[in-house]
Write a protein that holds these residues in place. Structure first.
Motif, PDB file in Angstrom:
ATOM      1  N   SER A  96      -7.222 -24.934  96.085  1.00  0.00           N
ATOM      2  CA  SER A  96      -7.203 -24.619  94.867  1.00  0.00           C
ATOM      3  C   SER A  96      -7.104 -25.807  94.373  1.00  0.00           C
ATOM      4  O   SER A  96      -6.921 -25.552  93.131  1.00  0.00           O
ATOM      5  N   GLY A  97      -6.147 -26.772  94.645  1.00  0.00           N
ATOM      6  CA  GLY A  97      -5.784 -27.899  94.046  1.00  0.00           C
ATOM      7  C   GLY A  97      -7.652 -28.640  93.181  1.00  0.00           C
ATOM      8  O   GLY A  97      -6.918 -28.561  91.899  1.00  0.00           O
ATOM      9  N   PHE A  98      -7.836 -29.042  93.861  1.00  0.00           N
ATOM     10  CA  PHE A  98      -8.963 -29.523  93.622  1.00  0.00           C
ATOM     11  C   PHE A  98      -9.530 -29.102  92.898  1.00  0.00           C
ATOM     12  O   PHE A  98     -10.049 -29.619  91.854  1.00  0.00           O
ATOM     13  N   CYS A  99     -10.317 -27.481  92.852  1.00  0.00           N
ATOM     14  CA  CYS A  99     -10.677 -27.191  92.133  1.00  0.00           C
ATOM     15  C   CYS A  99     -10.388 -27.050  90.525  1.00  0.00           C
ATOM     16  O   CYS A  99     -11.157 -26.639  89.651  1.00  0.00           O
ATOM     17  N   ARG A 100      -9.007 -26.618  90.765  1.00  0.00           N
ATOM     18  CA  ARG A 100      -7.921 -26.628  89.360  1.00  0.00           C
ATOM     19  C   ARG A 100      -8.606 -27.693  88.226  1.00  0.00           C
ATOM     20  O   ARG A 100      -8.494 -27.903  87.798  1.00  0.00           O
ATOM     21  N   LYS A 101      -8.391 -29.167  89.063  1.00  0.00           N
ATOM     22  CA  LYS A 101      -8.681 -30.494  88.884  1.00  0.00           C
ATOM     23  C   LYS A 101      -9.791 -30.971  88.329  1.00  0.00           C
ATOM     24  O   LYS A 101     -10.780 -31.806  88.043  1.00  0.00           O
ATOM     25  N   CYS A 141     -10.981 -19.668  95.122  1.00  0.00           N
ATOM     26  CA  CYS A 141     -10.361 -20.101  94.874  1.00  0.00           C
ATOM     27  C   CYS A 141     -11.709 -21.197  94.385  1.00  0.00           C
ATOM     28  O   CYS A 141     -11.849 -21.586  93.486  1.00  0.00           O
ATOM     29  N   LEU A 142     -12.515 -20.955  95.380  1.00  0.00           N
ATOM     30  CA  LEU A 142     -13.442 -22.117  94.888  1.00  0.00           C
ATOM     31  C   LEU A 142     -14.451 -21.506  94.302  1.00  0.00           C
ATOM     32  O   LEU A 142     -15.284 -22.395  92.667  1.00  0.00           O
TER      33      LEU A 142
END
Length: 1144
Positions: free
Chosen positions: A685-690, A717-718
């Motif tokens: 989720s952190g990677f997707c948010r960025k 999330c993805l």
């Protein structure tokens, strides 16, 4: 034998009457043993048969007093005489008005004792004991008759025994003391019996008084006495003195196996297992051999502690000590292994019991059946039930109850009902316990209606339900959320005389709090004390948690004070709930204050406490403090777990520092905590948010390689990441091909994400398809689903569609939330329906939905923009009462609205309130107010505002000073403005370009073009860059004063300085040239206008026509631009959209 009746006139009168017939009749009614010749009994010349005949004749004639005047000399008596004495006594007690009845009872007791009929003697003495005669009167009668009957002093021991059997322990002790006063010492057995009875009834005071008297009177006490006293000390909980007594008994070599068993039993019962082991070992040291009871105590305790294997070692030790384990030993071990789920070992013990030739009893079979049922193997339990019946052991109600319980636990309610039918067919009574088990079984499965039917059958069968039965039914109703139905059951239950107990109230309070009905739970809490019960600490702590959970802080604080006043202990769950509330509200100072006070209440923080604090720090944006707190927790044993690491990881990922997140994952592994699916989901989720989709996909592959199966949250999330990056096609493929077709259940949140993506892309037909798909897959929309749709329609201005969606929500029983109402208010304010929007705010409050800061900001801004300042101020004051502070945007809108209404004092108050709330006002607020103050002539007020602005450091000093000049100039007070302007110059400050421009504008309006041009030259001297606005002001002034040539010169000067003339420049000069008729001078200007594309080029037309057309076109463009108002789009949803999944 000589006749003892020869000297009596009554005897002679009876013998002479010759009532042979009557005598024969009564003689024939006596038992054959009574009619036989008895042992020599009364006198030496007459037979016992003649004596018996004489007594019977007396009975026949009802001359009862004759018996009292007979003189007896007893010889040896047997049971025949005893029975005769009982018959006489039975006949006498039926008469009334007789004297010396106590005497007759005592004589009968003596006869029975001589005849060795001790139980019957005790029965006679019991009649005296309960007959209302005092102890001293009975004892006196026994003393008067004992010498005449030549009886044994045993009668006194039997009297004591009779008192004890009737639970008259104090009378028994009095009897012993009165005996001693009369010279008869009670036996050690009687003394011990009285002492033991005093211990059993809890008369500790009388125990020690009796013991003291016994020692003083030198009663025959023995080791049994010591054991009884030892048991009394243990019963009082005084194990320390009990241990001292054991040591004294050991020193006197009095301690036996009973002594050790007594203190061993109490150590085990009080949970002091180590002490009991020491006692067990001490027995061996003192050469006291344990018996079967000793081993059974230890085995039972070990089995209760889930240490049945060690208990089995004691069984082996018993055999080594040549002790044969009894049935109780094996039953305890079988139950212990079943409780631990070790069925094979339990069966091994059972088979070993059979090898020892111990026949299984009803208790053994019931233990086996219960063990099998609790471990889910009801087939084996049924086999044992059949086996015990074959073995001739009749199952008891407890056995069938265990079988029923097994069926219900295994959700095999059909089999349970069949068993009930079989039992009814056999004529076996279905008791209350069986019905209660059935009701509980159906309630556990959620079939409350069937449970109610069983309750009715129970009542029809004449079995009254007890509080346990009703508790099972109410518990089932509460589990199914049918709290309203419990209100019907409770009154019906109380009408039958069954009152709720503490357990039932605990159930009701717990489920009411869980459902959010705190006020209903408080009513039950009050009812507990009204019925004379006491609420336990669990009820208090549950209520406290619920009060904080519902945000009822004032009531929660009062309840907390009440708990402290009543000395009710707070548990760690209550503290965790309070801390979680403050963390949720962002009040970390108060959360840590509660954390610091936990020790004062004797409560230690646990892993949930630390996790809540860490999560609160991360949620509040205090990431640095969260990392420091985590560093402290590492050194505290059992303070962190995997979820604690995940909480900090979530905070770091939301902050966007992904490198730190990866470092934390490494630290997590080094701390012996392996990442789980939640860890990977947070990282993804952190990677997707960025916006880093490729690393997120790689992380997903790593999850699959490590054997983790991504759940719907991971994929959602993805999905959100792909939609955010505009990869809607990839997101659609992921949803359709992976989530839906791989057998994964797409929940409402996943559908919400796709609907949100399609709405953003304007693909309404796809949105409709998604909604149809949700209905087809029976996925119920949640409030977030409706909010997303409403948000999309509001963006397009479809207010009616939003209202339809709102009504559809209410119709389907979906409760609108805060965001729903905010979206409706946004749509209404956009359409100018502010009054209706305010009505929706009131509706929110009435429905128990508390508006937040965003709701008020939206309405305040809307009211201010429409200059409805009374409404705006009312909403502002309402926010203050709710301890909310408006946002900077709301403050700005209010200040501007108040200035437009010329409510300058209120605008100043709002501005100062903004400063006090910690928000920094914009300089434009002060400048607008200064202008307004100058406009109304409040120069002093304008200067005060200027000083406030300078003190706050909103703008540099020269800007603050310049604001006064602009304010004076704008309201036509140019002279005053010039004075202030000159003071600024003298102070060594350089006024701003805007100040020069405003002052020039004022001079131009007054026709002072020369002074305005002088200011332009001053600007150049101070090195200020003249902008397009300044040139436009001067050009407009020159054109108004018919100085068109000078205006054209400034126009050329603009172009030479690489400044781009704007629409205002062209419109002003072109209009002036056309109005003055200087068509030829405007040729070059006209070419510039056509080259810029403001107007089409018409080379074939005359210059005059072209200029006229240009002026017309330019004015048209200018007017159109003035009509266009730029409205800032209000985004009612946060960046963290409701449809986004949240994972810990």
């Amino acid at each position: 034998m000589s006749s003892s009746l020869a000297s009596s006139s009554y005897r002679r009168r009876i013998l002479d009457s010759k009532v042979a017939a009557t005598h024969a009749l009564y003689s024939s009614r006596l038992p054959s043993r009574s009619r036989q010749t008895a042992h020599t009994r009364i006198g030496a010349a007459t037979t016992a048969h003649r004596v018996e005949s004489s007594i019977i004749s007396v009975l026949t004639m009802h001359h009862w007093e004759t018996l009292n005047h007979m003189a007896y000399n007893f010889g040896k008596l047997d049971r025949v005489h005893g029975k005769l004495a009982l018959k006489i006594l039975g006949s006498i007690v039926q008469q009334s008005g007789l004297e010396r009845i106590t005497h007759i009872y005592c004589m009968t007791a003596h006869i029975l004792i001589q005849a060795q009929m001790h139980p019957q003697a005790i029965s006679v003495l019991k009649n005296l004991a309960v007959g209302g005669f005092s102890c001293s009167a009975i004892l006196s009668a026994l003393l008067r008759t004992i010498s005449r009957c030549d009886s044994s002093p045993m009668v006194f021991d039997l009297l004591v025994n009779a008192y004890l059997k009737e639970k008259k322990v104090v009378d028994a002790s009095k009897a012993i003391l009165l005996m001693d006063a009369c010279g008869f010492k009670a036996s050690a057995h009687s003394c011990n019996a009285v002492l033991n009875a005093l211990v059993e009834v809890g008369e500790s005071k009388h125990v020690w008084l009796f013991l003291k008297e016994s020692l003083a009177r030198k009663f025959p006490l023995d080791v049994i006495t010591c054991n009884i006293v030892l048991n009394s000390l243990c019963l009082e909980g005084n194990l320390k003195n009990a241990n001292l007594m054991l040591q004294n008994m050991k020193s006197c070599w009095l301690a036996n196996v009973v002594t050790y068993n007594t203190i061993l039993y109490w150590y085990v019962k009080k949970g002091r297992f180590k002490a009991s082991m020491c006692v067990f070992e001490d027995m061996e040291k003192n050469c006291v051999e344990p018996d079967v009871y000793t081993y059974n105590i230890m085995i039972d305790k070990l089995c209760r502690m889930k240490r049945s294997a060690r208990a089995y070692l004691l069984l082996k030790r018993m055999r080594e000590d040549n002790l044969s384990p009894d049935e109780c030993t094996y039953n305890t071990l079988i139950k212990g292994f079943f409780d631990e789920g070790k069925m094979k070992l339990a069966i091994y013990i059972f088979n070993e019991m059979l090898k020892q030739r111990l026949k299984p009893s009803l208790a053994t079979y019931t233990t086996l059946i219960d063990g099998y049922c609790r471990n889910g193997t009801t087939d084996e339990a049924l086999r044992v039930l059949c086996e015990m019946q074959v073995a001739g052991v009749k199952p008891s109600e407890l056995t069938y109850s265990a079988m029923l319980n097994g069926y219900c636990k295994a959700s095999m309610l059909g089999h349970a009902m069949n068993l009930i039918e079989v039992l009814k067919a056999r004529g076996t009574t279905i008791n209350r316990t069986m019905y209660t088990i059935l009701i509980d079984g159906f309630c556990q499965l959620g079939v409350v209606s069937k449970a109610k039917q069983i309750l009715k059958c129970m009542l029809v069968d004449g079995i009254d339900p007890d509080v346990v039965t009703y508790s099972a039914l109410i518990n089932g109703m509460c589990k199914m959320g049918k709290l309203d139905e419990t209100k019907e059951i409770l009154p019906r239950m109380q009408k039958t005389g069954v009152l709720p107990n503490e357990v039932l109230y605990t159930t009701l309070v717990c489920y009411c709090c869980k459902a959010g009905y705190v006020r209903e739970a408080l009513k039950y809490f009050v009812d507990i004390y009204r019925r004379g019960l006491t609420a336990n600490s669990f009820i208090h702590n549950t209520l406290l948690c619920s009060l904080y959970g519902k945000g009822m802080i004032a009531q929660a604080e009062k309840f907390k004070q009440y708990m402290s006043r009543m000395q009710i202990s707070f548990d760690v769950a209550a503290f965790n709930c309070i801390i979680d509330y403050y963390c949720t509200k962002g009040n970390m100072h108060e959360a840590f204050s509660v954390y610091d006070n936990m020790g004062r209440y004797g409560c230690s923080p646990n892993v949930y406490t630390y996790r809540n604090l860490l999560r609160g720090l991360c949620k509040g944006g205090h990431l640095v403090q969260a990392k420091e707190f985590m560093a402290c927790l590492v050194d505290i044993p059992s303070a962190i777990d995997q979820k604690t690491f995940n909480a900090l990881l979530l905070g770091i990922c939301k902050d966007g520092t992904l490198d730190e997140a990866l470092d934390l994952c490494e630290k997590m592994v080094t701390s012996n905590f392996l990442p789980d699916i939640h860890t990977y989901t947070i990282l993804l989720s952190g990677f997707c948010r960025k916006g880093k989709i490729v690393p997120a996909v790689i992380l997903l592959q790593m999850m699959l390689q490590k054997g983790f199966v991504p759940d719907i949250v991971t994929y959602t999330c993805l999905l959100n990441g792909l939609i955010k990056e505009g990869q809607l096609k990839v997101a659609s493929y992921l949803f359709q091909e992976i989530i839906c077709k791989e057998g994964m259940y797409a929940d409402c949140i996943a559908y919400n994400s796709m609907i949100n993506g399609y709405l953003k892309a304007g693909m309404i037909h796809k949105v409709d398809m998604m909604i149809c798909d949700m209905h087809r897959n029976e996925v119920s929309p949640n409030p977030a689903s409706y909010n997303i749709l409403m948000h999309g329609h509001i963006k397009k201005g479809h207010l009616l569609r939003c209202i339809y969606l709102y009504k559809d929500m209410v119709r389907k029983g979906i409760r609108p939330n805060n965001v729903t109402y905010r979206l409706l208010m946004l749509g209404l304010t956009k359409q100018g329906m502010i009054e209706i929007a305010v009505k929706f705010l009131e509706k929110m409050v009435l429905e128990g939905i508390y508006p937040d800061k965003l709701d008020f900001d939206l309405l305040i801004a809307a009211c201010s923009e429409k200059s409805r300042m009374p409404n705006a101020l009312q909403l502002f004051n309402c926010m203050k009462r709710l301890y909310m502070s408006p946002s900077s945007r709301a403050y700005s809108a209010m200040i501007n609205g108040l200035i437009r209404k010329n409510w300058l004092q209120q605008s100043c108050d709002v501005l100062r309130d903004m400063v006090e709330s910690g928000l920094e006002p914009k300089h434009t607020h002060y400048i607008a107010l200064i202008n307004a103050k100058c406009r109304i002539g409040d120069i002093n007020g304008a200067f005060r505002l200027k000083e406030e602005m300078a003190a706050l450091g909103v703008v540099p000093a020269e800007v603050a000073e310049s604001s006064i000049v602009r304010g004076l100039s704008k309201c036509g007070k140019v002279e005053e403005g010039i004075i202030v302007f000159c003071s600024i110059i003298r102070a060594g400050l350089v006024p701003t370009i805007a100040t020069f421009t405003t002052l020039m504008h004022g001079l131009c309006k007054e026709g002072k073009i020369v002074d305005a041009l002088d200011l332009k030259r001053s600007m150049e001297l101070y090195g200020l860059k003249i902008d397009v606005v300044t040139y436009n002001v001067l050009i407009t002034g020159l054109c108004k004063n018919q100085c068109v040539s000078d205006a054209l010169d400034l126009y050329e000067e603009m172009k030479s300085k690489q400044l781009q003339p704007n629409l205002t420049t062209y419109t002003t000069i072109a209009g002036a040239i056309y109005a003055s008729g200087r068509i030829l001078e405007g040729e070059k200007l006209l070419s510039d206008i056509e080259d810029r594309g403001f107007v089409p080029s018409y080379k074939d037309q005359s210059p005059e026509w072209r200029l006229k057309n240009a002026v017309r076109k330019l004015n048209m463009i200018r007017n159109c631009r003035k009509a266009i108002t730029s409205e800032d789009e209000v985004e009612p949803l946060h960046a963290d959209h409701e449809s986004m999944p949240a994972k810990d």
